[in-house]
Design a protein around this motif. Structure first.
Motif, mmCIF file in Angstrom:
data_model
loop_
_atom_site.group_PDB
_atom_site.id
_atom_site.type_symbol
_atom_site.label_atom_id
_atom_site.label_comp_id
_atom_site.label_asym_id
_atom_site.label_seq_id
_atom_site.Cartn_x
_atom_site.Cartn_y
_atom_site.Cartn_z
ATOM 1 N N MET A 1 70.629 66.922 19.176
ATOM 2 C CA MET A 1 71.463 67.654 20.111
ATOM 3 C C MET A 1 70.612 68.719 20.797
ATOM 4 N N ASP A 2 70.568 68.678 22.131
ATOM 5 C CA ASP A 2 69.824 69.665 22.910
ATOM 6 C C ASP A 2 70.795 70.699 23.481
ATOM 7 N N ILE A 3 70.514 71.963 23.165
ATOM 8 C CA ILE A 3 71.342 73.075 23.611
ATOM 9 C C ILE A 3 70.499 73.974 24.503
ATOM 10 N N ALA A 4 71.058 74.444 25.608
ATOM 11 C CA ALA A 4 70.334 75.353 26.494
ATOM 12 C C ALA A 4 71.128 76.624 26.713
ATOM 13 N N CYS A 5 70.421 77.733 26.812
ATOM 14 C CA CYS A 5 71.034 79.004 27.170
ATOM 15 C C CYS A 5 70.008 79.838 27.931
ATOM 16 N N CYS A 6 70.490 80.792 28.694
ATOM 17 C CA CYS A 6 69.631 81.656 29.506
ATOM 18 C C CYS A 6 69.880 83.102 29.110
ATOM 19 N N THR A 7 68.803 83.877 28.991
ATOM 20 C CA THR A 7 69.007 85.274 28.642
ATOM 21 C C THR A 7 67.891 86.153 29.176
ATOM 22 N N ASP A 8 68.203 87.429 29.270
ATOM 23 C CA ASP A 8 67.236 88.477 29.567
ATOM 24 C C ASP A 8 67.473 89.587 28.551
ATOM 25 N N HIS A 9 66.818 90.710 28.726
ATOM 26 C CA HIS A 9 66.961 91.803 27.762
ATOM 27 C C HIS A 9 68.418 92.258 27.638
ATOM 28 N N LYS A 10 69.111 92.313 28.769
ATOM 29 C CA LYS A 10 70.484 92.829 28.788
ATOM 30 C C LYS A 10 71.423 92.002 27.919
ATOM 31 N N TYR A 11 71.208 90.687 27.889
ATOM 32 C CA TYR A 11 72.134 89.798 27.178
ATOM 33 C C TYR A 11 71.563 89.240 25.878
ATOM 34 N N LEU A 12 70.423 89.761 25.435
ATOM 35 C CA LEU A 12 69.759 89.193 24.266
ATOM 36 C C LEU A 12 70.640 89.230 23.017
ATOM 37 N N LYS A 13 71.256 90.357 22.730
ATOM 38 C CA LYS A 13 72.046 90.460 21.495
ATOM 39 C C LYS A 13 73.262 89.528 21.541
ATOM 40 N N TYR A 14 73.793 89.299 22.742
ATOM 41 C CA TYR A 14 74.923 88.381 22.864
ATOM 42 C C TYR A 14 74.454 86.938 22.679
ATOM 43 N N CYS A 15 73.265 86.645 23.197
ATOM 44 C CA CYS A 15 72.693 85.309 23.031
ATOM 45 C C CYS A 15 72.492 84.996 21.545
ATOM 46 N N ILE A 16 71.953 85.955 20.801
ATOM 47 C CA ILE A 16 71.738 85.757 19.370
ATOM 48 C C ILE A 16 73.069 85.568 18.644
ATOM 49 N N THR A 17 74.070 86.340 19.028
ATOM 50 C CA THR A 17 75.398 86.216 18.413
ATOM 51 C C THR A 17 75.986 84.831 18.681
ATOM 52 N N MET A 18 75.844 84.369 19.919
ATOM 53 C CA MET A 18 76.345 83.038 20.260
ATOM 54 C C MET A 18 75.646 81.966 19.421
ATOM 55 N N LEU A 19 74.329 82.076 19.270
ATOM 56 C CA LEU A 19 73.589 81.077 18.506
ATOM 57 C C LEU A 19 73.988 81.101 17.031
ATOM 58 N N LEU A 20 74.211 82.274 16.480
ATOM 59 C CA LEU A 20 74.667 82.367 15.089
ATOM 60 C C LEU A 20 76.008 81.665 14.920
ATOM 61 N N SER A 21 76.902 81.858 15.881
ATOM 62 C CA SER A 21 78.207 81.190 15.805
ATOM 63 C C SER A 21 78.049 79.687 15.960
ATOM 64 N N PHE A 22 77.106 79.258 16.795
ATOM 65 C CA PHE A 22 76.850 77.831 16.966
ATOM 66 C C PHE A 22 76.386 77.211 15.644
ATOM 67 N N PHE A 23 75.438 77.851 14.980
ATOM 68 C CA PHE A 23 74.890 77.266 13.755
ATOM 69 C C PHE A 23 75.874 77.343 12.586
ATOM 70 N N ASP A 24 76.890 78.162 12.686
ATOM 71 C CA ASP A 24 77.954 78.151 11.670
ATOM 72 C C ASP A 24 78.623 76.787 11.586
ATOM 73 N N HIS A 25 78.564 76.026 12.670
ATOM 74 C CA HIS A 25 79.260 74.737 12.742
ATOM 75 C C HIS A 25 78.306 73.558 12.917
ATOM 76 N N HIS A 26 76.999 73.812 12.846
ATOM 77 C CA HIS A 26 76.030 72.733 13.079
ATOM 78 C C HIS A 26 74.853 72.830 12.114
ATOM 79 N N ARG A 27 75.142 73.056 10.863
ATOM 80 C CA ARG A 27 74.078 73.209 9.861
ATOM 81 C C ARG A 27 73.415 71.883 9.526
#
Length: 207
Positions: A1-27
């Motif tokens: 499964m290929d996942i893409a996301c875009c981020t900069d400094h402003k959205y970095l912490k939100y990007c990490i939060t999103m990825l953590l939630s993603f891996f909660d369901h894709h271990r």
């Protein structure tokens, strides 16, 4: 499964939060995260790598030209940073052996498995699988973008993209032509571009 996301400094912490939630369901899934990064510091990039690799997944970081993105037509709303345009270039940025990808915005939380989305058939006539936007009934969207209201304006926060179809159609060239033409009022930046260029080429999914 290929996942893409875009981020900069402003959205970095939100990007990490999103990825953590993603891996909660894709271990148990074989996942590769494609991070389109706008001017991240090495230590910021490492934070994302640490999260992804903690779940034994792969990550590929693709630097994007922040100055170039900032030069593109800006939308009406200041919270939409130029980095949002990076998703328009996925078919060129990602390796050619990646034929499809799920794009996820950084400001969301994944609540369930995305395997049904990943395995969704786009067939030959569709380039995207999308969900209709909650404001799609507003006629001003269609008047402003010169598109038919039969199209049903969609949200670009979650997309299944047929990258092979985009490469074949030279989608990036079309997007740049539209952005540089100044013919349309692109209030919602890349989301408007996607709705114009993919009119009639999208498969609508249930909310």
């Amino acid at each position: 499964m290929d996942i893409a996301c875009c981020t900069d400094h402003k959205y970095l912490k939100y990007c990490i939060t999103m990825l953590l939630s993603f891996f909660d369901h894709h271990r148990e899934e074989d996942v590769c995260v494609h991070l389109l990064a706008n001017s991240l510091l090495p230590e910021e990039e490492q934070k994302v790598r640490d999260v992804v690799e903690k779940f034994c997944a792969r990550i590929e970081v693709h630097p994007v030209d922040g100055d170039f993105l900032s030069s593109l037509t800006q939308g009406q709303y200041s919270y939409i940073t130029p980095t949002t345009y990076a998703r328009l270039f996925l078919s060129e940025v990602l390796p050619t052996d990646v034929e499809k990808v799920i794009y996820l915005d950084c400001d969301l939380i994944v609540l369930d498995s995305l395997v049904p989305l990943w395995t969704c058939s786009l067939e030959k006539e569709y380039e995207l699988a999308v969900v209709e936007d909650s404001c799609s009934a507003n006629p001003c969207y269609y008047e402003r973008l010169h598109i038919s209201n039969c199209h049903r304006y969609f949200n670009a926060g979650v997309l299944l993209i047929d990258l092979s179809a985009w490469r074949e159609r030279k989608f990036v060239e079309l997007a740049l032509d539209l952005l540089n033409s100044s013919k349309l009022q692109l209030d919602y930046a890349d989301q408007d571009v996607l709705n114009v260029l993919c009119e009639g080429r999208v498969k609508y999914l249930p909310f």
